[in-house]
Every structure is written in C-alpha cells, then in structure tokens.
Design a protein around this motif. Structure first.
Motif, PDB file in Angstrom:
ATOM      1  N   ALA A 169       6.519   8.841  -1.905  1.00  0.00           N
ATOM      2  CA  ALA A 169       5.710   7.749  -1.350  1.00  0.00           C
ATOM      3  C   ALA A 169       6.520   6.460  -1.362  1.00  0.00           C
ATOM      4  CB  ALA A 169       4.429   7.564  -2.155  1.00  0.00           C
ATOM      5  N   ALA A 186       6.251   2.039  -0.372  1.00  0.00           N
ATOM      6  CA  ALA A 186       5.290   0.938  -0.261  1.00  0.00           C
ATOM      7  C   ALA A 186       5.384   0.314   1.133  1.00  0.00           C
ATOM      8  CB  ALA A 186       5.578  -0.118  -1.320  1.00  0.00           C
ATOM      9  N   GLN A 187       4.260   0.114   1.755  1.00  0.00           N
ATOM     10  CA  GLN A 187       4.206  -0.565   3.038  1.00  0.00           C
ATOM     11  C   GLN A 187       3.060  -1.570   3.014  1.00  0.00           C
ATOM     12  OE1 GLN A 187       4.104   2.539   6.127  1.00  0.00           O
ATOM     13  NE2 GLN A 187       6.312   2.169   6.360  1.00  0.00           N
ATOM     14  N   GLY A 188       3.257  -2.661   3.707  1.00  0.00           N
ATOM     15  CA  GLY A 188       2.216  -3.687   3.717  1.00  0.00           C
ATOM     16  C   GLY A 188       2.694  -4.952   4.385  1.00  0.00           C
ATOM     17  N   GLN A 193       0.855  -1.175   0.000  1.00  0.00           N
ATOM     18  CA  GLN A 193       0.000   0.000   0.000  1.00  0.00           C
ATOM     19  C   GLN A 193       0.903   1.241   0.000  1.00  0.00           C
ATOM     20  OE1 GLN A 193      -3.322   0.026  -0.187  1.00  0.00           O
ATOM     21  NE2 GLN A 193      -3.396  -2.227  -0.217  1.00  0.00           N
ATOM     22  N   PRO A 194       0.623   2.225  -0.855  1.00  0.00           N
ATOM     23  CA  PRO A 194       1.472   3.418  -0.876  1.00  0.00           C
ATOM     24  C   PRO A 194       1.282   4.273   0.379  1.00  0.00           C
ATOM     25  CG  PRO A 194      -0.412   3.709  -2.322  1.00  0.00           C
ATOM     26  CD  PRO A 194      -0.466   2.294  -1.846  1.00  0.00           C
ATOM     27  N   LYS A 195       2.400   4.822   0.874  1.00  0.00           N
ATOM     28  CA  LYS A 195       2.344   5.712   2.027  1.00  0.00           C
ATOM     29  C   LYS A 195       3.248   6.913   1.737  1.00  0.00           C
ATOM     30  CE  LYS A 195       3.395   6.046   6.962  1.00  0.00           C
ATOM     31  NZ  LYS A 195       2.095   6.653   7.316  1.00  0.00           N
ATOM     32  N   GLU A 196       2.656   8.073   1.733  1.00  0.00           N
ATOM     33  CA  GLU A 196       3.439   9.283   1.491  1.00  0.00           C
ATOM     34  C   GLU A 196       4.144   9.679   2.778  1.00  0.00           C
ATOM     35  OE1 GLU A 196       2.577  12.922  -1.305  1.00  0.00           O
ATOM     36  OE2 GLU A 196       1.638  13.297   0.658  1.00  0.00           O
ATOM     37  N   ILE A 197       5.474   9.728   2.742  1.00  0.00           N
ATOM     38  CA  ILE A 197       6.224  10.044   3.961  1.00  0.00           C
ATOM     39  C   ILE A 197       6.569  11.532   4.055  1.00  0.00           C
ATOM     40  CG2 ILE A 197       7.123   7.721   4.343  1.00  0.00           C
ATOM     41  CD1 ILE A 197       9.699   8.558   2.953  1.00  0.00           C
TER      42      ILE A 197
END
Length: 333
Positions: free
Chosen positions: A210, A212-214, A201-205
């Motif tokens: 962004a 990917a985290q999951g 899942q994309p996460k904008e830091i």
C-alpha cells in the motif's frame, strides 16, 4: 567599502503584482460569523486580493519580477540566479523554472525555496551568500503566494487573514556593501502551531503493498500561539541582526515586518522603541500574503517615494515552521 566576507551587495530594484479581485470584510460577513469591526480591530485587515481559478502563481510572480528588473535597469538575460520563495507553487516539483522561461532569463539557474511567511527573508540571506562568494552577480528574488488555494473558507479564524500576491527584488554585486546583517532561526517543536499538512489515504496497488495518496490542506493555525511567538521572537531576532550590523534600533529609517497582523507590527515596534511613522504597513489592503508580504510593502513604499536611496531598513519575517528571521540593509546602490 567591501564587506570582509567578500563582494558587496546592493538591492537595486523592486516590483510587485496582485490579482484584481478584492474580497472585503463586509463580504466575509456574509460567508462566516464575523464582522468588519471584529476583523479590523483584531487584525487591521480591511480587504485582501484573491486569485481566480485562471491565475497561476508563475504569472503574477513573473509580472512582479519584470517590474523589479525594469527598476533595476537590468535585462532578464543578465540574471545569474532566480530564487522563488513560496509555499503555494503551481507545480509541486517547482515553479521558479516556469518564471525563468516567462522572463526569458535563459542564463539563470532557478529554484524554489519554502520557509512560509519567512521565505522572503530566508531568500535574501540565501541570495546574499551566492553574491558574497563571487559565484553570481545578479540575483532575482521573488516572494509569491496564492494562499486562497489552501484556505478553509468556513473557518473564520483563518479565512479572514490571507490574501494573494507577489513581490520581487533584484540583488546585485556592488562596490559598497548595503546588505549589513542578518539572523535566521527555526523551531520545529512548534510546527503544530501553523500548518498546511499532507492528508494521506492508503491505497493498495498490489496485494500487501500500500502507498499513501492524497492532497494538502487546508491551513490550520493556533492564532494565540503564533501571536505570542511573533511578539516575543521578532524583536529579539531584529536586535541580533542589528548587533551583527553594528547598528542600533534608533538608526532604523523603516521597520518592514511580515504583514500578518497590525497588533504584531505595533507590539514589535513598541518593544524596539521605533515610532509608528517608521513602520511600513499595507496590511489593511492586502492581508497576509505570506512570502509576498515584505516585498509587496517594500515596493509600494519605494514607488510612493517613502523609501529613498540610502535609507536603512530592518525587515523581519515569521511564520510556519516555525521560522523567523531578520535582515538589515540600505536601499539602493
């Protein structure tokens, strides 16, 4: 007589360990739309062992390893190398080092390798190369998986198949060579047939960046394709390994396949013209334990007195990747 490639190799000890919890087919009938008769007739599986949320892979792997060390009459401090074949580590960075610590194998280098259900055979071949070159003399190879962590328990096509367990062997430099031949193969074009994929899942830091985290899973499989692949490729790879060993199928004392499906075991034996009484199977009690299945079945047969020193064993693993491979060896020194 030493192999021309270098030091001889012997497989001198085996061990195994499984969780205490048993999930049988009647219990699965209450979970998904299936039946004991359907599961048994199509897979040969009647029950499987499951690790609860307190059991770590490192713990059952270390137990199997210690049993193998005891049989081989070797101390953990004499080990040069520990290889853990697994797809389900406790730590994504690796679990072999945790096992090294649990065993007290202070002199051994340790690492994980992943080749799914082919992992144990790939591990045997890898261990053999270190011994052949004279770099190491005493190697501990462990196959261990806790697949219940990654099963979709509402998917009746996969949840009926998998169980948890660990098995291990000790491989040592030896005056006579008992590791006689191998063949290992891969085909990434068929990777989609059996997977445990990363779901991102994309996460904008920060703004415009962004990552990917999951997490992973669950297991997905095209059962028909995997069955077709195994029935075709496994006999071929065993024949190639036998050819390299200058042996024939008629000389095999035991056929030891990855315990995936009884119909696959029967089909491979039939193609190789190996009689049923020479086929080792504990699938009914443990299900598919991935990298653990071959050493689990091996250790059980050794401790039951079926396998005797000097017996010729043809083993083969096959599974995700897709990967498959065979090794031919004589049991004992």
């Amino acid at each position: 007589m030493l192999n021309q490639l270098g030091a001889g190799i012997a497989i001198t000890g085996s061990g195994s360990a499984t969780p205490d919890v048993i999930l049988d087919n009647p219990q699965l009938e209450r979970m998904v739309e299936t039946s004991d008769e359907w599961i048994t007739s199509r897979t040969g599986i009647r029950e499987r062992r499951l690790a609860d949320d307190q059991i770590r892979l490192s713990a059952i792997a270390a137990q199997a390893a210690q049993n193998a060390l005891t049989m081989a009459q070797i101390a953990a401090t004499d080990l040069d190398l520990i290889i853990l074949a697994t797809s389900t580590p406790d730590d994504l960075f690796g679990t072999a080092c945790q096992i090294q610590s649990l065993l007290g194998a202070s002199k051994a280098v340790a690492f994980d390798m992943t080749a799914a259900c082919s992992g144990f055979v790939f591990g045997m071949v890898t261990a053999a190369q270190f011994i052949r070159t004279g770099v190491y003399k005493n190697v501990l190879l462990i196959g261990a998986d806790i697949l219940s962590r990654w099963v979709n328990w509402s998917d009746r096509g996969t949840c009926i198949l998998f169980g948890d367990g660990a098995g291990a062997v000790v491989m040592q430099a030896n005056e006579s060579d008992r590791f006689l031949g191998f063949e290992i193969r891969s085909d990434g074009t068929q990777n989609h047939s059996l997977q445990l994929t990363y779901n991102a899942q994309p996460k904008e830091i920060v703004k415009d960046i962004a990552v990917a985290q999951g997490n992973f899973g669950p297991i997905t499989m095209n059962g028909k394709e995997v069955y077709r692949f195994a029935v075709q490729k496994v006999p071929e790879v065993i024949e190639k390994a036998l050819f390299r060993a200058n042996l024939s199928a008629e000389q095999i004392d035991w056929l030891l396949l990855h315990q995936a499906n009884q119909r696959i075991l029967d089909a491979v034996a039939q193609r190789l013209k190996i009689p049923t009484q020479k086929v080792l199977s504990n699938l009914a009690r443990y299900g598919n334990t991935s990298a653990a299945s071959i050493p689990l079945a091996l250790d059980e047969a050794v401790r039951q007195g079926k396998i005797q020193s000097g017996d010729l064993i043809a083993t083969a693993g096959f599974g995700a990747g897709l990967t498959w491979g065979s090794a031919i060896f004589l049991w004992g020194k």
